[in-house]
Design a protein around this motif. Structure first.
Motif, PDB file in Angstrom:
ATOM      1  N   ARG A   1      -9.242  -4.237  -0.430  1.00  0.00           N
ATOM      2  CA  ARG A   1      -9.216  -4.695   0.963  1.00  0.00           C
ATOM      3  C   ARG A   1     -10.433  -4.184   1.721  1.00  0.00           C
TER       4      ARG A   1
ATOM      5  N   ARG B   1      -4.019 -11.266   2.243  1.00  0.00           N
ATOM      6  CA  ARG B   1      -2.828 -10.430   2.124  1.00  0.00           C
ATOM      7  C   ARG B   1      -2.176 -10.219   3.482  1.00  0.00           C
TER       8      ARG B   1
ATOM      9  N   VAL C   1       2.661 -12.364   2.045  1.00  0.00           N
ATOM     10  CA  VAL C   1       3.272 -11.318   1.228  1.00  0.00           C
ATOM     11  C   VAL C   1       4.394 -10.580   1.949  1.00  0.00           C
TER      12      VAL C   1
ATOM     13  N   ILE D   1      -1.990   1.468  -6.009  1.00  0.00           N
ATOM     14  CA  ILE D   1      -2.003   1.240  -4.559  1.00  0.00           C
ATOM     15  C   ILE D   1      -3.403   1.519  -4.004  1.00  0.00           C
TER      16      ILE D   1
ATOM     17  N   ASP E   1      -5.690  -1.304  -4.767  1.00  0.00           N
ATOM     18  CA  ASP E   1      -5.427  -2.401  -3.839  1.00  0.00           C
ATOM     19  C   ASP E   1      -6.093  -2.160  -2.498  1.00  0.00           C
TER      20      ASP E   1
ATOM     21  N   GLN F   1       3.882  -4.519   2.250  1.00  0.00           N
ATOM     22  CA  GLN F   1       3.326  -4.409   0.909  1.00  0.00           C
ATOM     23  C   GLN F   1       3.579  -3.014   0.338  1.00  0.00           C
TER      24      GLN F   1
ATOM     25  N   MET G   1       0.888  -5.284   5.649  1.00  0.00           N
ATOM     26  CA  MET G   1       0.434  -4.073   4.959  1.00  0.00           C
ATOM     27  C   MET G   1       1.596  -3.114   4.701  1.00  0.00           C
TER      28      MET G   1
ATOM     29  N   SER H   1       7.157  -2.720  -0.665  1.00  0.00           N
ATOM     30  CA  SER H   1       7.470  -3.377  -1.939  1.00  0.00           C
ATOM     31  C   SER H   1       6.928  -2.553  -3.097  1.00  0.00           C
ATOM     32  N   ARG H   2       5.798  -1.872  -2.850  1.00  0.00           N
ATOM     33  CA  ARG H   2       5.252  -1.002  -3.882  1.00  0.00           C
ATOM     34  C   ARG H   2       6.195   0.164  -4.169  1.00  0.00           C
TER      35      ARG H   2
END
Lengths: 314, 281
Positions: free
Chosen positions: A300, A310, A314, A293, A296, A4, A1, A7-8
């Motif tokens: 979840r 996820r 990832v 975001i 996303d 992620q 998480m 990376s965002r």
């Protein structure tokens, strides 16, 4: 998480960089000159010399690369520059306008929910019967009416004829009603149809049949089992709508003289107020990525399978 | 619920005909289906796919969806004709007096709700109990179908295997002690060993609950082992109904004979117990 999210963030930086380069170039390519706007505001006649002077002051005579570099450098120091027109900091200008836009966004989303969820659910529940047709008709009308016309109609009916609500401007919550309805109604058709098809799809699934076989009440199946599945595609669209709303809706804000970001950028574009436009574009870029975001995250929450998938990689 | 005396059928299906109604045209799916099931009994309907056995099961569970419609006949459940009974009454039977297990174990639970919550939902739909009581009951039943109760309760369907899901589906169908369990190809999608375990479990629970079972299957071999009586269905009609011994040893109808030949051979040459030869399919 966390990975992620990280990376965002990297993605956000790239998006903003590309966005700023694109707007910078496009603005310079577009006809019009901020210098003229500035000078026209202050004096009557404008000499060539005056123009050159102002241009030099603002650094508009430098090569494009250098102009962009200077702007980027100051942005990296968290300085978005100052408005060419009134010399106010761009950041302050935007923060002045943001609350109004957030209010309008909230109002529009409430109207959107109140309109689209019941109509979508009812259309799916009574597929092929009159509530479905009614909802279809409503969606068709809503999709065909342009927002400025709907806004004018509402103003005519509720402000002018009935005198219930103010025609334009901002102030108390009554000012918020007509613009919110305008925005919410215009967005609703897409959501109604999407919800309807999503619910119908879910209702045809085996697990709904299994729930029926276990005697679960039909409304409960609809609300707990089918609606949730139908919300996944809706959230994707909603992310886009949300970032669009937060960026300010130019037409509706202009129509109702709503002091939000949309009407601010409209003025800035007319005046070729480059720093304001650049700052605005950066802010909307942040909104878009943030909305993505959030979408996303909502996935979840809605679907544990996504959580698991996820979570592993990832 | 009416109390039944021994000997009365739990379910009696009378000359049932189901058709597809499509804008005025009628296409018949099943015709003249007549059979009955008694308490504690297992009746199997066997036939190839497309013979109408699953649709018959759906009709009994009142799960027929348009354009499928019952065009003739009666479905008497505990003496009441479900086709004429008020919708509210029929609905109240579903899940409580009539339990269902389906072939598609993936589709037996909503994918994004924990199975424990779904069991609690079923219990609380039919019984006036608190959440805590319902949870206790669900846990008890998860234990009874031989699963780790705590963990299964907290699992999402995708976290469980096919066999585990089918066990929970059995629990969901039987925990309210129905009079009839409709099991539509309950083990077809499972591997042989898991399937056998599920069938054993179903038999045990049947003894415990005392329900009748309507077992739908295309697999005559399983059915001969597991049921008391067998009805053979072909092209929407029951061609032969009899006790399992009679169907196994003395099939009358050519289609039944063909189905038996299609199975691995079952002989009684070596004494009274059943001996199986040949490969499994």
């Amino acid at each position: 998480m966390l990975l992620q999210l990280f990376s965002r963030m990297i993605q956000l930086i790239f998006v903003l960089l590309m966005l700023s380069i694109a707007t910078f170039l496009l603005m310079k390519m577009a006809p019009g000159d901020p210098v003229l706007t500035i000078l026209k505001a202050s004096e009557g006649a404008v000499s060539q010399l005056d123009q050159e002077q102002v241009r030099e002051q603002l650094g508009l005579n430098l090569p494009l690369i250098q102009q962009y570099g200077l702007w980027l450098w100051s942005v990296l120091q968290l300085d978005l520059g100052r408005s060419l027109v009134n010399n106010r900091a761009v950041w302050d200008l935007m923060m002045d306008r943001l609350p109004a836009t957030i209010n309008l966004t909230a109002g529009a989303v409430i109207v959107l929910l109140l309109v689209s969820v019941p109509l979508g659910v009812v259309a799916a529940k009574y597929k092929g019967k009159w509530p479905d047709h009614l909802s279809r008709l409503f969606a068709l009308i809503g999709a065909s009416i342009p927002s400025f016309w709907l806004g004018l109609l509402l103003v005519y009916a509720f402000a002018f004829k009935l005198n219930w609500l103010p025609t334009m401007g901002s102030g108390d919550i009554r000012h918020l009603i007509l613009p919110s309805i305008t925005l919410g109604f215009v967005m609703a058709p897409e959501y109604i149809r999407l919800l309807r098809s999503g619910i119908l799809d879910a209702l045809s699934q085996e697990y709904v049949r299994a729930a029926r076989a276990r005697g679960i009440a039909e409304w409960r199946i609809l609300a707990k089992h089918a609606l949730r599945a139908a919300l996944l595609p809706v959230m994707t669209i909603f992310g886009m709508s949300l970032s669009g709303l937060l960026a300010g809706s130019v037409v509706t804000e202009t129509l109702f003289a709503w002091p939000g970001l949309g009407s601010m950028v409209m003025e800035a574009i007319i005046q070729r107020n480059y720093p304001v436009i650049q700052g605005y574009v950066l802010l909307t870029g942040v909104f878009v990525v943030t909305a993505n975001i959030l979408v996303d995250l909502s996935y979840r929450l809605l679907d544990p399978r996504i959580r698991a998938k996820r979570g592993r990689g990832v | 619920m009416k109390k039944l005396q021994e000997g009365h059928p739990v379910l009696k299906v009378n000359q049932l005909a189901i058709s597809v109604l499509n804008k005025g045209s009628i296409h018949s799916i099943t015709e003249d289906i007549t059979f009955e099931i008694h308490i504690g009994e297992t009746l199997a309907i066997v036939g190839e796919s497309g013979s109408g056995k699953s649709i018959t099961a759906s009709a009994i569970a009142s799960l027929l969806a348009r354009p499928l419609t019952v065009t003739h006949g009666q479905i008497l459940f505990q003496g009441t004709n479900l086709l004429e009974a008020p919708a509210r009454y029929v609905k109240s039977l579903r899940g409580q007096a009539i339990g269902c297990v389906f072939q598609d174990y993936r589709g037996s639970f909503t994918p994004f709700i924990k199975v424990g919550h779904q069991l609690v939902e079923v219990i609380r739909t039919h019984a006036q109990v608190t959440h805590a009581e319902a949870k206790k009951m669900a846990m008890d039943w998860l234990h009874r179908v031989k699963l780790p109760a705590e963990r299964s309760f907290r699992s999402y369907p995708y976290q469980l295997s096919g066999g585990q899901l089918q066990r929970i589906a059995l629990a969901a169908a039987l925990m309210l002690k129905p009079a009839l369990l409709v099991a539509d190809e309950p083990i077809t999608a499972l591997d042989v060993i898991t399937g056998r375990a599920i069938m054993d479990l179903m038999e045990d629970l049947q003894r415990e609950v005392g329900c009748a079972i309507l077992l739908i299957s295309h697999d005559l071999r399983q059915v001969i082992k597991r049921s008391h009586r067998i009805a053979v269905m072909q092209n929407g009609r029951l061609v032969e109904t009899g006790s399992r011994d009679q169907i196994r040893d003395d099939p009358q109808h050519p289609y039944t004979q063909a189905l038996l030949r299609a199975c691995p051979r079952i002989t009684r040459k070596h004494g009274p117990h059943i001996q199986e030869t040949g490969m499994w399919r």
